[in-house]
Design a protein around this motif. Structure first.
Motif, short mmCIF file in Angstrom:
data_model
loop_
_atom_site.label_atom_id
_atom_site.label_comp_id
_atom_site.label_asym_id
_atom_site.label_seq_id
_atom_site.Cartn_x
_atom_site.Cartn_y
_atom_site.Cartn_z
N THR A 137 80.88 -9.57 64.38
CA THR A 137 81.32 -8.56 65.55
C THR A 137 81.25 -7.07 64.96
O THR A 137 80.71 -6.26 65.66
CB THR A 137 82.92 -8.45 65.46
N ILE A 138 81.39 -6.81 63.66
CA ILE A 138 81.04 -5.56 63.11
C ILE A 138 79.44 -5.36 63.19
O ILE A 138 79.17 -4.53 63.61
CB ILE A 138 81.37 -5.31 61.67
N ALA A 139 78.63 -6.18 62.83
CA ALA A 139 77.07 -6.08 62.88
C ALA A 139 76.92 -5.95 64.35
O ALA A 139 75.83 -4.84 64.53
CB ALA A 139 76.46 -7.15 62.41
N LYS A 140 77.35 -6.67 65.35
CA LYS A 140 76.73 -6.47 66.68
C LYS A 140 77.53 -4.98 67.27
O LYS A 140 76.49 -4.41 68.05
CB LYS A 140 77.55 -7.44 67.57
N SER A 141 78.44 -4.64 66.70
CA SER A 141 78.80 -3.17 67.22
C SER A 141 78.04 -2.05 66.68
O SER A 141 77.91 -0.90 67.17
CB SER A 141 80.24 -2.76 66.43
N GLN A 142 76.99 -2.23 65.83
CA GLN A 142 75.91 -1.31 65.27
C GLN A 142 74.81 -1.41 65.75
O GLN A 142 73.75 -0.69 65.61
CB GLN A 142 75.83 -1.51 63.79
N LEU A 143 74.47 -2.27 66.76
CA LEU A 143 73.17 -2.54 67.43
C LEU A 143 72.78 -1.19 68.15
O LEU A 143 73.65 -0.58 68.81
CB LEU A 143 73.25 -3.54 68.68
N CYS A 149 71.52 -2.17 52.58
CA CYS A 149 72.57 -1.26 52.68
C CYS A 149 73.33 -1.54 53.98
O CYS A 149 74.67 -1.56 53.89
CB CYS A 149 72.02 0.40 52.72
N PHE A 150 72.66 -1.94 54.99
CA PHE A 150 73.22 -2.32 56.25
C PHE A 150 73.96 -3.57 55.94
O PHE A 150 75.29 -3.63 56.45
CB PHE A 150 72.31 -2.50 57.46
N VAL A 151 73.42 -4.62 55.53
CA VAL A 151 74.32 -5.76 55.49
C VAL A 151 75.53 -5.59 54.54
O VAL A 151 76.49 -6.13 54.80
CB VAL A 151 73.56 -7.07 55.01
N SER A 152 75.27 -4.88 53.29
CA SER A 152 76.46 -4.54 52.57
C SER A 152 77.47 -3.55 53.17
O SER A 152 78.65 -3.87 53.04
CB SER A 152 76.13 -3.76 51.12
N TRP A 153 77.12 -2.71 54.22
CA TRP A 153 78.22 -1.95 54.90
C TRP A 153 79.03 -2.79 55.79
O TRP A 153 80.11 -2.55 55.82
CB TRP A 153 77.34 -0.81 55.57
N CYS A 154 78.14 -3.66 56.28
CA CYS A 154 78.83 -4.47 57.26
C CYS A 154 80.04 -5.32 56.33
O CYS A 154 81.13 -5.62 56.81
CB CYS A 154 78.00 -5.51 57.92
N ALA A 155 79.61 -6.05 55.37
CA ALA A 155 80.30 -6.92 54.53
C ALA A 155 81.36 -5.92 53.89
O ALA A 155 82.69 -6.53 53.82
CB ALA A 155 79.60 -7.53 53.30
N ASP A 156 81.65 -4.65 53.56
CA ASP A 156 82.56 -3.93 53.22
C ASP A 156 83.53 -3.62 54.42
O ASP A 156 84.80 -3.60 54.22
CB ASP A 156 81.84 -2.51 52.51
N GLN A 157 82.88 -3.36 55.44
CA GLN A 157 84.04 -3.34 56.66
C GLN A 157 84.74 -4.40 57.07
O GLN A 157 85.87 -4.39 57.34
CB GLN A 157 83.05 -2.73 58.07
#
Length: 135
Positions: A2-8, A31-39
């Motif tokens: 859901t977090i990754a989709k919200s960044q499209l 950095c993107f996949v790490s940011w999503c994982a952190d969120q």
């Protein structure tokens, strides 16, 4: 997911590479996949590492026994690692959105300098394998 989709549609990646700690633009797929994982709390729980180099992420998953071979069908939420120029070095990482027996759907940061949905053949020679994300 859901977090990754919200960044499209996010372009340029500054949100992700600056979060990571870089003062200027870097290649930002990891950095993107790490940011999503952190969120999602996955870095804090130890389910995944924080990484900015694709190769470092790949090595972490392999060293932890959380690696799935290329050619297999990954679960949604797994990380997919790519070698675009077939030199044995990881060039890109994305997040598996879904996969059937033949088509892999991903959400990638730094895909044409934006967060995009992409599709790949499960048997694409550019796929190195998958990091299994649990948590």
């Amino acid at each position: 997911m859901t977090i990754a989709k919200s960044q499209l549609g996010n372009e340029g990646g500054e949100k992700y590479w600056s979060w990571y700690g870089f003062a200027q633009r870097e290649e930002w797929c990891a950095c993107f996949v790490s940011w999503c994982a952190d969120q999602a709390g996955l870095i804090q729980s130890g389910a995944v590492p924080k990484f900015s180099l694709c190769s470092a992420g790949l090595e972490w998953f392999q060293s932890k026994g959380k690696w799935q071979a290329a050619g297999s069908v990954p679960r949604a939420g797994s990380y997919v690692f790519f070698d675009w120029d077939s030199d044995g070095t990881c060039d890109h990482v994305g997040i598996v959105e879904s996969c059937d027996d033949t088509v892999l759907h991903t959400i990638d940061g730094n895909s044409g300098d934006a967060v995009k949905q992409n599709t790949h053949s499960v048997n694409a020679t550019s796929i190195m394998g998958y990091g299994i994300v649990s948590g």
